[in-house]
Design an enzyme around this catalytic site. Structure first.
Site, PDB file in Angstrom:
ATOM      1  N   CYS A  39      -6.723   4.536   3.235  1.00  0.00           N
ATOM      2  CA  CYS A  39      -7.654   3.874   4.149  1.00  0.00           C
ATOM      3  C   CYS A  39      -7.064   3.823   5.568  1.00  0.00           C
ATOM      4  CB  CYS A  39      -7.979   2.462   3.646  1.00  0.00           C
ATOM      5  SG  CYS A  39      -6.696   1.239   3.992  1.00  0.00           S
TER       6      CYS A  39
ATOM      7  N   GLU B 147      -5.438  -7.701  -5.016  1.00  0.00           N
ATOM      8  CA  GLU B 147      -6.684  -8.189  -4.411  1.00  0.00           C
ATOM      9  C   GLU B 147      -6.699  -9.713  -4.314  1.00  0.00           C
ATOM     10  OE1 GLU B 147      -9.745  -6.199  -6.681  1.00  0.00           O
ATOM     11  OE2 GLU B 147      -9.338  -4.313  -5.640  1.00  0.00           O
TER      12      GLU B 147
ATOM     13  N   GLU C 161      -0.433   1.316  -1.060  1.00  0.00           N
ATOM     14  CA  GLU C 161       0.462   1.946  -0.079  1.00  0.00           C
ATOM     15  C   GLU C 161       1.173   0.899   0.771  1.00  0.00           C
ATOM     16  OE1 GLU C 161      -2.687   2.643  -0.752  1.00  0.00           O
ATOM     17  OE2 GLU C 161      -3.276   4.648  -0.068  1.00  0.00           O
TER      18      GLU C 161
ATOM     19  N   CYS D 104      -3.983   1.569   6.052  1.00  0.00           N
ATOM     20  CA  CYS D 104      -2.758   2.154   5.492  1.00  0.00           C
ATOM     21  C   CYS D 104      -2.263   3.300   6.363  1.00  0.00           C
ATOM     22  CB  CYS D 104      -2.997   2.623   4.070  1.00  0.00           C
ATOM     23  SG  CYS D 104      -3.114   1.247   2.898  1.00  0.00           S
TER      24      CYS D 104
ATOM     25  N   CYS E 159      -3.562  -3.006  -0.173  1.00  0.00           N
ATOM     26  CA  CYS E 159      -3.570  -1.695  -0.805  1.00  0.00           C
ATOM     27  C   CYS E 159      -2.194  -1.384  -1.408  1.00  0.00           C
ATOM     28  CB  CYS E 159      -3.896  -0.613   0.214  1.00  0.00           C
ATOM     29  SG  CYS E 159      -5.589  -0.648   0.824  1.00  0.00           S
TER      30      CYS E 159
ATOM     31  N   ASN F  25      -1.973  -2.247  -5.586  1.00  0.00           N
ATOM     32  CA  ASN F  25      -2.922  -3.067  -4.842  1.00  0.00           C
ATOM     33  C   ASN F  25      -3.012  -4.466  -5.449  1.00  0.00           C
ATOM     34  OD1 ASN F  25      -4.259  -1.690  -6.942  1.00  0.00           O
ATOM     35  ND2 ASN F  25      -6.202  -1.598  -5.860  1.00  0.00           N
TER      36      ASN F  25
END
Ligand code: THU
Length: 134
Positions: free
Chosen positions: A89, A45, A56, A92, A54, A43
């Site tokens: 999430c 940010e 993934e 994703c 993210c 991830n």
């Protein structure tokens, strides 16, 4: 089935590169393609919070950037800190549905023995598709 150990190791290693100054929640992901290639991501940010990526999606984007196409990602392992085993999430899940077949396997793992396992279809059943467009 246990998460593949090579993907778990790659996901853990990727988590070590996570850029998470806002959440302090490092996530790594590693995937395998049908022809045996492995890609990973973490991830990343941003000070503008919604722009964060993210783990993934970073891993899948890295694979796609190398030419991997929809349906070619067959396994995806996510590694997260502590005893957490959160599911991917919603964003994703949509990207997983784009690049993995319905029976593609996804695992959530951490440093413990516990894990959770899903198929791509488990994570996004009856997802949007242009199949059958009239
Ligand atoms: N995160 C992931 O990388 N994968 C998920 O499936 C859920 C959440 C990240 C986003 C953010 O950087 C941090 O974890 C906390 O939400």
């Amino acid at each position: 089935m246990a998460a593949p150990s090579d993907l778990k190791a790659a996901a853990k290693s990727a988590a070590g590169n996570a850029y998470v100054p806002y959440s302090d929640f490092p996530v790594g992901a590693a995937l395998r393609t049908a022809d045996g290639r492995i890609f990973s991501g973490c991830n990343v940010e941003n000070r503008s919070y919604p722009l964060g990526m993210c783990g993934e999606r970073t891993a899948i984007g890295t694979a796609a950037s190398a030419g991997v196409r929809p349906g070619e990602i067959v396994e995806l392992v996510v590694f997260m800190p502590g005893t957490n085993l959160f599911s991917p999430c919603g964003g994703c899940r949509q990207v997983i549905a784009e690049f993995m077949p319905a029976d593609g396997k996804i695992w959530a793992t951490n440093d413990g023995e516990g894990q959770r396992e899903w198929t791509a279809n488990d994570l996004l059943p009856d997802g949007f598709s242009f199949d059958g467009l009239s």
